[in-house]
Enzyme design. Structure first.
Site, PDB file in Angstrom:
ATOM      1  N   CYS A  41       0.835  -1.211   0.000  1.00 33.89           N
ATOM      2  CA  CYS A  41       0.000   0.000   0.000  1.00 33.89           C
ATOM      3  C   CYS A  41       0.869   1.259   0.000  1.00 33.89           C
ATOM      4  CB  CYS A  41      -0.875  -0.043   1.250  1.00 33.89           C
ATOM      5  SG  CYS A  41      -1.889   1.400   1.515  1.00 33.89           S
ATOM      6  N   SER A  43       0.730   3.703   1.981  1.00 31.86           N
ATOM      7  CA  SER A  43       1.138   4.109   3.331  1.00 31.86           C
ATOM      8  C   SER A  43       2.457   3.449   3.729  1.00 31.86           C
ATOM      9  CB  SER A  43       0.057   3.746   4.352  1.00 31.86           C
ATOM     10  OG  SER A  43      -1.174   4.289   3.946  1.00 31.86           O
ATOM     11  N   HIS A  46       5.018   5.551   2.084  1.00 32.24           N
ATOM     12  CA  HIS A  46       5.233   6.812   2.811  1.00 32.24           C
ATOM     13  C   HIS A  46       6.238   6.633   3.950  1.00 32.24           C
ATOM     14  CE1 HIS A  46       2.403   8.998   0.541  1.00 32.24           C
ATOM     15  NE2 HIS A  46       1.300   8.534   1.092  1.00 32.24           N
ATOM     16  N   HIS A  62       0.563  -3.625   6.170  1.00 34.26           N
ATOM     17  CA  HIS A  62      -0.621  -3.469   7.032  1.00 34.26           C
ATOM     18  C   HIS A  62      -1.883  -3.914   6.302  1.00 34.26           C
ATOM     19  CE1 HIS A  62      -0.434   0.139   4.598  1.00 34.26           C
ATOM     20  NE2 HIS A  62      -1.723   0.242   4.772  1.00 34.26           N
ATOM     21  N   CYS A 168      -7.071  -3.114   3.956  1.00 35.08           N
ATOM     22  CA  CYS A 168      -6.815  -1.660   3.912  1.00 35.08           C
ATOM     23  C   CYS A 168      -7.525  -1.021   2.717  1.00 35.08           C
ATOM     24  CB  CYS A 168      -5.319  -1.335   3.894  1.00 35.08           C
ATOM     25  SG  CYS A 168      -5.003   0.445   3.721  1.00 35.08           S
TER      26      CYS A 168
HETATM   27 CU    CU Z   1      -2.993   1.013   3.446  1.00 31.38          CU
END
Ligand code: CU
Length: 367
Positions: A41, A43, A46, A62, A168
């Site tokens: 993902c 995130s 990031h 996650h 997610c």
């Molecule tokens: Cu995510």
């Protein structure tokens, strides 16, 4: 004590290293999960780029799916053998948020998310040093210990290497439409960003009976996917002005709802300009640390609403299994989201593909 293979981030902007680690047994209220697969993902990206600040070293991931193989004392939410999805936002069931029906905002979010609730890690390197958890999930590992509040049992006939995406991106996108905006039949929805989250905004808008679903992206590949997922109009933002096009498509009126799955301040501002008076805009994307937006307050005085959506406003224990059911019934597309299937060793390649916008989602599959 069990062993595991894990992808470890030691420093920002560096490649993850694949290592054999030890996973300490689950403590009270904790659950040991053997991961089968994990989505990759933005995130996670990031955290690698440093746009999200996180204690290092860390095992990212996650968006996991796996099987419970051990439980600590006092665990009541699952048992050994259960097939489970991860909830990167845990829900305790007893705090004020959970009690009023907003478990995605659970008070456990205020606790450090890189360690278990006792303030220690369950991941140990061969040299004896500890590695941090990520959102108490850390699914870039073949095995991990999680809080029982973040473990969601699902039906056993669902393929974990596909439905892991519900942990997610799928829920973030669909939930924003169904739980937060509560999109009404016949309405016009605009979606900025047609990746692993935005495509789920599109399919949920269609599920909710939206009349027009306008997809905005800069990549032809993503716009092609948007069409496949139910978008009725496509806007290539690298060539056209989205605000102008949305007003043309809606006969000068503007959209009822706008969603963005990018986290870019300029896109958030643009969202509001696409709405008619009273329209609603929702931020789903995660903005870089320190980002700010600048908006004309009169847009809000005219009763436009700007809000956000955290894990799709979901009631994790109800919504995750429900989305899995919808997939098994053929009402939700998940297989079409999986652009690439890779092994844990290919995790860095998966981030390259994500960075270049060449995938809706990559899924890491552990055999
Ligand atoms: Cu995510």
């Amino acid at each position: 004590m069990a062993g595991a293979r894990a992808a470890i981030l030691d420093a920002v902007k560096s490649a993850l290293s694949i290592e054999e680690i030890e996973v300490l047994p689950p403590g009270p209220g904790e659950v040991q999960v053997k991961y089968v697969a994990s989505g990759v993902c933005h995130s996670d990206l990031h955290a690698i780029t440093g746009d999200m600040l996180h204690p290092l070293p860390v095992i990212l991931g996650h968006e996991g799916g796996g099987i419970v193989e051990a439980v600590g004392s006092g665990v009541t939410t699952c048992q050994v053998g259960d097939h489970v999805l991860t909830s990167y936002i845990p829900s305790c069931g007893t705090c004020s948020y959970c009690t009023i029906g907003r478990p995605n905002l659970c008070a456990l979010r205020d606790r450090p998310r890189h360690l278990m609730l006792d303030g220690t890690s369950r991941f140990r390197r061969r040299d004896g040093s500890f590695v941090n958890h990520f959102l108490q999930v850390s699914s870039f590992a073949t095995r991990a210990v999680l809080l029982q509040e973040g473990v969601i049992p699902i039906r056993k006939d669902a393929p974990l290497d596909v439905v892991c995406l519900v942990s997610c991106g799928v829920t973030a996108g669909m939930g924003a439409v169904l739980n937060r905006a509560k999109v009404k039949p016949g309405s016009t929805v605009v979606v900025f960003g047609c990746g692993g989250v935005g495509l789920n905004v599109i399919q949920a808008a269609e599920l909710a009976g939206a009349g027009r679903v306008i997809a905005v992206d800069r990549l032809p590949y993503k716009l092609g996917l948007a069409e496949e997922f139910g978008a009725t109009h496509l806007i290539d933002a690298s060539k056209e002005d989205p605000v102008k096009r949305v007003h043309e498509i809606t006969g000068g009126v503007g959209a009822d709802y706008a969603f963005e799955a990018i986290g870019a301040p300029r896109v958030i501002e643009t969202m509001l300009e696409c709405l008619h008076r009273g329209g609603e805009a929702y931020i789903i994307g995660v903005s870089p640390h320190g980002a700010r937006i600048s908006i004309d307050p009169s847009l809000l005085v005219q009763e436009r609403v700007l809000s956000g959506s955290s894990f799709g406003g979901s009631r994790q224990r109800v919504d995750l299994p429900m989305i899995v059911d919808l997939f098994m019934q053929g009402k939700v597309k998940l297989r079409e989201l999986v652009s690439r299937r890779l092994g844990l060793d290919d995790v860095n390649r998966a981030f390259e593909l994500l960075n270049r916008g060449e995938v809706a989602r990559s899924v890491l599959v552990y055999t």
